[in-house]
Design an enzyme around this catalytic site. Structure first.
Site, mmCIF file in Angstrom:
data_model
loop_
_atom_site.group_PDB
_atom_site.id
_atom_site.type_symbol
_atom_site.label_atom_id
_atom_site.label_comp_id
_atom_site.label_asym_id
_atom_site.label_seq_id
_atom_site.Cartn_x
_atom_site.Cartn_y
_atom_site.Cartn_z
ATOM 1 N N HIS A 58 63.010 79.206 4.897
ATOM 2 C CA HIS A 58 64.376 79.629 4.573
ATOM 3 C C HIS A 58 64.351 81.093 4.141
ATOM 4 C CE1 HIS A 58 64.751 75.261 4.352
ATOM 5 N NE2 HIS A 58 66.063 75.401 4.418
ATOM 6 N N HIS A 294 70.001 80.885 7.520
ATOM 7 C CA HIS A 294 69.688 80.024 6.378
ATOM 8 C C HIS A 294 68.311 79.372 6.477
ATOM 9 C CE1 HIS A 294 70.067 76.858 3.368
ATOM 10 N NE2 HIS A 294 69.819 75.966 4.313
ATOM 11 N N GLU A 451 77.821 60.205 -15.564
ATOM 12 C CA GLU A 451 76.502 59.566 -15.542
ATOM 13 C C GLU A 451 75.458 60.433 -14.843
ATOM 14 O OE1 GLU A 451 79.685 56.461 -15.715
ATOM 15 O OE2 GLU A 451 79.250 58.127 -14.335
ATOM 16 N N HIS A 515 81.112 45.574 -11.139
ATOM 17 C CA HIS A 515 80.294 45.859 -12.309
ATOM 18 C C HIS A 515 79.080 44.933 -12.433
ATOM 19 C CE1 HIS A 515 83.625 48.365 -13.348
ATOM 20 N NE2 HIS A 515 83.243 48.574 -14.598
#
Length: 715
Positions: A58, A294, A451, A515
Site C-alpha cells: 500500500h 491505494h 459495546e 436476546h
C-alpha cells in the site's frame, strides 16, 4: 518551547533543565527547511521502491502522509528510539494500518535498533522473522497496538489517552507530573466511516481527552473510488459538534511547519484535537489522487519516472542519502534525555511521596497481590444468578485492587459490577442530569450504548503498559456480537481484558430470541488465545474469575446467567481452573453426563432420574474448553472416559464443537422463543423429565446401532 537536538527547556514533567541551544519548534523548522525537500522526496521514493520490490503493498497513503510523519517524529512527539518501552513516552497509533510503511520507515529513520534497513526491506517478503507485516503488530518495537480492521486503532488510541488521564489523576502531584504523555493517532477516510471509529470519537469528545490528537489523512480516496461515492458530510462540523477542537491544514503534502504548529497547539488545548490534513494519495505517481494508488505497487516504469522527476537515478533503489540520515541522527540522544529527565523526576517523587511512589512502581511493574484473599470462601446457599455471583466474587477485588478499571455498556443495574464507594471515570467538568459524576481518577467507566468501542477502548487501556491497567467490560452475552471484532483483536495482541457476559442462556426468557444466545459460544470458544468460561453456580463463578485474573497475556470472558441458579454442594473453584472436572463419580456408570453453566444443575437432576430408572451415571462439569485442553492427556481421558462409556452434553446452545468431547448433545438447532425462563426451558425440552427421556432414547438407540458411538448425535 521544544528541544532541538541537544537540550530542552522543559523535561516531560515541566521541570526546567537547561536553556542551552534551545529554540522554538518554529525556528528549528525554519532552520532545517532547506533539508525538507530532499527528505520528503527520499521518503516517498523509498516507499515506492519498498512496494515495487515484491510487487505489492500500500504505497499511496504512506507517500501522501510524508510531511505529517516528519512533523511528528522529528519535531513534536516525545519518544526514545533506544528505550522504546520508556513509560512516559508519547503513544502513536496508526489506525489506517494499511499505510504501515509510513510507520516502519520512520521507525528506521529515527533510530529504532530493531528496524534495520535490512528489516525495513522485509516488507511483503518471505522472511519469517520480518518486522514489517502487512499491518502494524504490537509485538514489534515501536508499535503500541495492532491495527488492521479500520476504526479499531482510533478506539485503541482513546483507551491509551484514558489510561494517561487516569494514571495522571491518580499519581501526579504538584511539581511531579510523572505521567504526562500525549497520544497521537493517524486516521484515514475509512476510519471515519467505520461505526467503531465514530463511537470512539464521540466518547473522546465527551470525556474531553485533551491529551489526544488525531491527524486525519484527508485524501478523499477509499478502495472503491472517491469518498463522495458514499460520504458527503461536513466532517469538521461533525467533529466540533462531538466536542473536538478542529484545525485545518490545506497543504498537507508539504506544509511541515503548519502541521507541526497545529500539533504543538493541540497539546495546550482543553479539548481533543482533530487536525484535518488535506493530502494527495500516491503523490507524484501516474495514479496520484486515484483509488489505484491505494493498494498496489505503481509498476517499474512509473517508479522510474517518479525518480527522474525528483532528480534521482532511476537505476538506484532504496536511496537514502547521508543528509537524510543526518536529518534524523540526533533523535535517539534526544530520546535518552527524556528518559533521564523522567527517571530523575521519579527518583525525586519517590523521596517526596514514598508510599504513593511505591504504588506507582507496583503499577508500572504490573503487579497485583492479595486479590485471591478478597474472593469469598463461601457463598449463600440460596439460589443466586451467576451474574449476581460475579458481583459477590469480583467487586471486593475491584474495590481494593486499583489496577482494575471496570466498564459497562449502559447496563449497570444488570451486570452487578458496582462496588461500594466506586468512583466514576468521567470528565470532571460535567455535571450530569442524573447526578452520576466523577473524575479522571475514577475506575468505573460508563461507555454508553457502545459495546464495540467499549471493548476496543479497553484494548487500548490494557496496551498502555502490560498489567498497569486491567480492564473489565460488561454487557449481555448477545451484545458481545457487536463487540466481537474488538474482542478478537485483544486476543490477537495478548492483552489481558476480562469480559463479563451476562444473560447467557435461553433461561433469560421474556426478551425473546433476539436476546437469547444460541450460537455465540461457538465463536468465543474457538477464538485463539481466549478463555471462555461458563460457570454453573457461585463457587464455579469464583473459579472463573480466578482463572481470568491469572490469565496474563490472555483475554477472558466470564459467561453468566440472568436467572437464579441452585447452589451445588459438589462444585469446586479449583475444578474450574482445569476446565472440566468430575462432579459426581460412579465406577459403575453406563454414561457420562456433561453439564455446563446455567444448565449444570439440569445434568445433576437428570442423573438422579436416570438412577431411579436403572441407569448408572457420572456427571462432569465443563466450564471451559480452553482450560481443559491445557491439562494432560491422562487427565482429559480420565475426566471424560469416552474410551469406556458414551458422553452426552446438556447445553441449549448450538452443538458445534462438542463432538470433540461428547458422543451426543441435547442442544439447540434453532433460535429461541419469548417465554418466561422456566417455560422456555420446558418449551425446548430442557426440563428434567424431557432431558431424561432423550438420554434414555439415545441409550436404546445405541443398543440397536453400535456405530452411533462413533458418530455425533443431536438429541
Amino acid at each position: 518551547m521544544v528541544p532541538g537536538l541537544v537540550n530542552e527547556t522543559q523535561n516531560p514533567s515541566g521541570i526546567p533543565v537547561s536553556k542551552k541551544d534551545v529554540i522554538s519548534t518554529e525556528d528549528l523548522i525554519e532552520r532545517e527547511k532547506p533539508s525538507h525537500d530532499l527528505v520528503l522526496k527520499s521518503f516517498r521514493l523509498l516507499i515506492a521502491d519498498l512496494c515495487q520490490q515484491f510487487g505489492g503493498g500500500h504505497p499511496g497513503g504512506a507517500i501522501g502522509m510524508a510531511a505529517i510523519g516528519i512533523a511528528l517524529w522529528k519535531y513534536v512527539m516525545r519518544y526514545a528510539p533506544h528505550s522504546p518501552d520508556y513509560f512516559n513516552r508519547d503513544r502513536f497509533v496508526l489506525s489506517n494500518g494499511h499505510t504501515c510503511l509510513f510507520q516502519y520507515t520512520f521507525l528506521h529513520l529515527t533510530g529504532y535498533k530493531a528496524m534495520t534497513f535490512d528489516q525495513l526491506k522485509s516488507y511483503h517478503s518471505q522472511r519469517h522473522d520480518g518486522l514489517c507485516p502487512g499491518h502494524p503488530e504490537i509485538e514489534h518495537e515501536g508499535i503500541e497496538v495492532t491495527t488492521g480492521p479500520l476504526g479499531q486503532g482510533i478506539a485503541n488510541a482513546v483507551g491509551l489517552a484514558m489510561a494517561t488521564k487516569h494514571l495522571a489523576a491518580t499519581f501526579n502531584r504538584p511539581g511531579y507530573d510523572v505521567v504526562s504523555n500525549h497520544t497521537w493517532c493517524m486516521i484515514g477516510d475509512a476510519c471515519l466511516q467505520e461505526g467503531v471509529g465514530l463511537e470512539a470519537l464521540s466518547l473522546a469528545g465527551h470525556l474531553q481527552l485533551n491529551n489526544l490528537t488525531v491527524m486525519y489523512d484527508n485524501n478523499q480516496i477509499t478502495c472503491d473510488g472517491s469518498v463522495d461515492l458514499t460520504n458527503t458530510e461536513d466532517i469538521n462540523a461533525k467533529m466540533r459538534a462531538t466536542g473536538w477542537n478542529v484545525v485545518d491544514i490545506i497543504d498537507g503534502c508539504f506544509d511541515i511547519a503548519g502541521i507541526a504548529d497545529a500539533m504543538e497547539k493541540s497539546k495546550k488545548s482543553d479539548k481533543p484535537t482533530f487536525i484535518n490534513i488535506r493530502t494527495i494519495i500516491g503523490l507524484g505517481s501516474k495514479v496520484q489522487g486515484m483509488a489505484d494508488a491505494h493498494g498496489a505497487a505503481f509498476g517499474v516504469e512509473d517508479v522510474a519516472n517518479m525518480k527522474r522527476a525528483h532528480g534521482f537515478s532511476p537505476d538506484e533503489h532504496f536511496a537514502i542519502a547521508q543528509p537524510v540520515r543526518d536529518f534524523f541522527e540526533g533523535l535517539p540522544s534526544r530520546g535518552e534525555q527524556y528518559v533521564q529527565a523522567w527517571n530523575e523526576l521519579v527518583e525525586d517523587y519517590t523521596k517526596e511521596y514514598p508510599e504513593l511512589a511505591a504504588r506507582f512502581h507496583k503499577r508500572m511493574r504490573g503487579e497485583i497481590t492479595g486479590w485471591e484473599q478478597l474472593i469469598p470462601k463461601s457463598f449463600p446457599e440460596k439460589e443466586t444468578a451467576s451474574r449476581a455471583a460475579s458481583g459477590l466474587v469480583f467487586n471486593p477485588v475491584a474495590e481494593k485492587i486499583d489496577s482494575f478499571m471496570v466498564g459497562t455498556a449502559d447496563l449497570s443495574p444488570s451486570v452487578n459490577m458496582i462496588w461500594p464507594g466506586k468512583e466514576d471515570f468521567q470528565n470532571p467538568n460535567i455535571n450530569t442530569a442524573c447526578g452520576i459524576n466523577g473524575t479522571y481518577a475514577g475506575r468505573y467507566i460508563h461507555f454508553g450504548v457502545r459495546e464495540h468501542v467499549m471493548c476496543a477502548v479497553s484494548n487500548g487501556l490494557a496496551a498502555y503498559n502490560p498489567g498497569t491497567i486491567i480492564p473489565v467490560t460488561s454487557s449481555f452475552f448477545m451484545f458481545y456480537l457487536y463487540a466481537a471484532p474488538a474482542v478478537r483483536m485483544g486476543a490477537l495482541q495478548h492483552l489481558q481484558v476480562i469480559h463479563h457476559a451476562t444473560h447467557d442462556s435461553i433461561g433469560m426468557g421474556e426478551d425473546g430470541p433476539t436476546h437469547q444466545p444460541i450460537e455465540n459460544a461457538v465463536y468465543f470458544r474457538s477464538l485463539p488465545n481466549f478463555l471462555y468460561i461458563r460457570p454453573g453456580d457461585s463457587e464455579e463463578t469464583a473459579g472463573a474469575w480466578t482463572a481470568a485474573i491469572k490469565a496474563k497475556g490472555t483475554p477472558s470472558m466470564v459467561s453468566t446467567s440472568r436467572h437464579k441458579l441452585p447452589q451445588l454442594k459438589q462444585t469446586r473453584r479449583d475444578g474450574v481452573l482445569k476446565g472440566a472436572y468430575v462432579l459426581e463419580e460412579n465406577e459403575h456408570a453406563q454414561l457420562t453426563l456433561i453439564g455446563v453453566g446455567a444448565e449444570l444443575s439440569h445434568a445433576l437432576g437428570v442423573a438422579k432420574r436416570l438412577k431411579e430408572r436403572g441407569v448408572e451415571t457420572r456427571v462432569v462439569s465443563f466450564p471451559s474448553w480452553r482450560l481443559f485442553e491445557q491439562q494432560s492427556r491422562e487427565y482429559r481421558r480420565e475426566t471424560l472416559r469416552r474410551h469406556r462409556i458414551p458422553a452426552v452434553v446438556i447445553e441449549p446452545y448450538a452443538p458445534n464443537g462438542w463432538e470433540r468431547y461428547a458422543n451426543a448433545a441435547v442442544c439447540m438447532i434453532r433460535f429461541g422463543h419469548s417465554l418466561p425462563g422456566t417455560s422456555v426451558y420446558k418449551y425446548f425440552g430442557f426440563d428434567e423429565e424431557s432431558l431424561t427421556n432423550k438420554v434414555l432414547s439415545y441409550l436404546d438407540n445405541l443398543k440397536e446401532d453400535e456405530l452411533l458411538r462413533h458418530e455425533f448425535v443431536e438429541l
